[in-house]
Structures are given as C-alpha cells and as structure tokens.
Write a protein that holds these residues in place. Structure first.
Motif, PDB file in Angstrom:
ATOM      1  N   GLU A  14       0.861  -1.187   0.000  1.00 18.30           N
ATOM      2  CA  GLU A  14       0.000   0.000   0.000  1.00 18.30           C
ATOM      3  C   GLU A  14       0.900   1.240   0.000  1.00 18.30           C
ATOM      4  OE1 GLU A  14      -3.261  -0.179   2.936  1.00 18.30           O
ATOM      5  OE2 GLU A  14      -2.587  -2.245   3.290  1.00 18.30           O
ATOM      6  N   VAL A  15       1.094   1.811  -1.172  1.00 19.18           N
ATOM      7  CA  VAL A  15       1.983   2.962  -1.313  1.00 19.18           C
ATOM      8  C   VAL A  15       1.185   4.240  -1.103  1.00 19.18           C
ATOM      9  CG1 VAL A  15       3.590   4.190  -2.816  1.00 19.18           C
ATOM     10  CG2 VAL A  15       3.448   1.683  -2.909  1.00 19.18           C
ATOM     11  N   VAL A  16       1.679   5.095  -0.214  1.00 17.61           N
ATOM     12  CA  VAL A  16       0.987   6.337   0.117  1.00 17.61           C
ATOM     13  C   VAL A  16       1.921   7.510  -0.175  1.00 17.61           C
ATOM     14  CG1 VAL A  16      -0.260   7.622   1.888  1.00 17.61           C
ATOM     15  CG2 VAL A  16      -0.184   5.110   1.981  1.00 17.61           C
ATOM     16  N   HIS A  17       1.450   8.438  -0.986  1.00 19.66           N
ATOM     17  CA  HIS A  17       2.220   9.663  -1.230  1.00 19.66           C
ATOM     18  C   HIS A  17       1.884  10.648  -0.120  1.00 19.66           C
ATOM     19  CE1 HIS A  17       2.643  13.665  -3.581  1.00 19.66           C
ATOM     20  NE2 HIS A  17       3.785  13.355  -2.989  1.00 19.66           N
ATOM     21  N   ALA A  18       2.784  10.762   0.868  1.00 19.75           N
ATOM     22  CA  ALA A  18       2.514  11.607   2.027  1.00 19.75           C
ATOM     23  C   ALA A  18       3.816  11.905   2.741  1.00 19.75           C
ATOM     24  CB  ALA A  18       1.540  10.912   2.980  1.00 19.75           C
ATOM     25  N   ASP A  19       3.750  12.850   3.672  1.00 21.13           N
ATOM     26  CA  ASP A  19       4.876  13.187   4.534  1.00 21.13           C
ATOM     27  C   ASP A  19       4.869  12.232   5.730  1.00 21.13           C
ATOM     28  OD1 ASP A  19       6.534  14.448   6.566  1.00 21.13           O
ATOM     29  OD2 ASP A  19       6.392  16.293   5.404  1.00 21.13           O
ATOM     30  N   ALA A  20       6.032  11.724   6.098  1.00 21.56           N
ATOM     31  CA  ALA A  20       6.115  10.759   7.198  1.00 21.56           C
ATOM     32  C   ALA A  20       5.660  11.337   8.526  1.00 21.56           C
ATOM     33  CB  ALA A  20       7.541  10.236   7.321  1.00 21.56           C
ATOM     34  N   THR A  21       5.725  12.652   8.680  1.00 27.43           N
ATOM     35  CA  THR A  21       5.255  13.249   9.936  1.00 27.43           C
ATOM     36  C   THR A  21       3.741  13.118  10.090  1.00 27.43           C
ATOM     37  OG1 THR A  21       5.131  15.435   8.892  1.00 27.43           O
ATOM     38  CG2 THR A  21       7.154  14.903  10.092  1.00 27.43           C
TER      39      THR A  21
END
Length: 210
Positions: A85-92
């Motif tokens: 499940e690949v999510v384009h997001a900031d790790a914070t």
C-alpha cells in the motif's frame, strides 16, 4: 539513474546518490517478523530496495504500508510492488495515514529517511510520529551512513533513539553499500517526551545546531 536524477532534483529529501544495497536492505528489514500477520510501515522507501526485502520476509502475510513524499518514487513503487500500500505523504503525518486505513498502530516501522539531512525540529517531529503508532512491543529500524555518523545531526539522532527506546542496538557496518552504512534496531518504545521533558543535553543540541 532514476534515483540519481531525484537526488539532483531535491537533495533535501533524497540524500544519497544510489538506492540502498541488497545487503543493507536485508539488515534493515531484519526487524520484520517472519511469522504472523504484522502491520509494517516503511518510511521513505524511494525506489524500493528495502521494500523488496520487507516483502521477502512477509511472504504474502500481514500488511505493508510504504509512505513516500516523492511523487515519482511513489508512482514507480506502486507499479513495481502491487502488494504494497503505497501512500504519497509526509512521514510526519504517519498517525493520520494509518487512521485513513483503519489502523491506529503498526508492529514495525522501518525507515529509509535521510535523518542527517533534517533539522533538530524535523527529527523530533518524525520520531514523535513513529512513537505515536508503535505499541509497547513495537520495533523500529533506521540506518545512518558511516561517514556522517559523528556529525551533530547523526549523534543527535542516536541520543534521541536511546532516550525513546528501551533497547537500541547498532548493527555491523555494511560496507557493501554506497556509501557504507550501519543500522539501528530499536525495540520497546517509551512514552514520547514533550519539549519540556527533553534532556538538558538534547536542549543544548537544539541551541547549538539551529
């Protein structure tokens, strides 16, 4: 070449000129259990070197969520690893990313993020996000490049890990990586500390490095 191109485009978020080697990837992924159905979160997967190692350990079990801030890397990773499940997001934003997927915790977090390139405040925010989703039995793994190990950001990271996990083990140097690196395996997270509860040493680091 794709990795090097992204490094040239944005060296702040892609701090290496090449992906992690298979040797380093296997060491970093060693915290992932081979049995059961764990929830594994990967931060900063890039082109997927560590992703592949995690998938080999999971063997089709559990759940693997990869959080990538680079949209091109995220697109490539999703195409190469349809089971992830690949999510384009900031790790914070990790707690929110999991909440959107019906989860509140992850059993394991494996990080490929360039910690030495981050400011003190960004490091704290990232570690807080990791601790927010790890249960008492949780495990965390990340790596540092040998040539930056004694630089202030890298030393600050290690001290932060040691103050936030009951156990922090430093693995052997993986020379078969460009550049050579070592992995920190962290277990049994402790409650996150607010800025007011930070150690005097950490507060001193903030003053010196800002």
């Amino acid at each position: 070449m794709s990795f090097f191109t992204e490094f040239v485009r944005d060296p702040r978020t892609v701090s290496a000129v090449a992906p992690s080697s298979p040797a380093l990837s296997d060491v970093a992924a060693a915290v992932v259990p081979r049995t059961g159905s764990p929830v594994v979160v990967e931060l900063g997967p890039g082109t997927g070197a560590i992703t592949a190692a995690i998938q080999r350990r999971l063997r089709g079990q559990g759940r693997h969520i990869a959080v990538e801030i680079n949209p091109r890397f995220a697109h490539q990773l999703a195409a190469r690893h349809p089971a992830v499940e690949v999510v384009h997001a900031d790790a914070t934003d990790l707690p929110g990313v999991l909440a959107q997927r019906g989860l509140s915790q992850a059993d394991v977090v494996v990080s490929g993020l360039p910690w030495a390139a981050f400011t003190a405040s960004h490091q704290r925010n990232l570690l807080s996000a990791v601790l927010d989703v790890l249960p008492p039995h949780g495990a965390f793994a990340t790596f540092a490049y040998v040539h930056t190990r004694w630089a202030p950001p890298a030393r600050r990271l290690l001290r932060s890990l040691q103050s936030r996990f009951d156990e922090v083990l430093t693995g052997r140097t993986v020379w078969a990586n460009l550049p050579p690196a070592l992995v920190y395996h962290c277990r049994r997270p402790m409650a996150d500390m607010s800025p007011g509860l930070m150690s005097a040493r950490e507060r001193g680091d903030m003053v010196q490095i800002r």
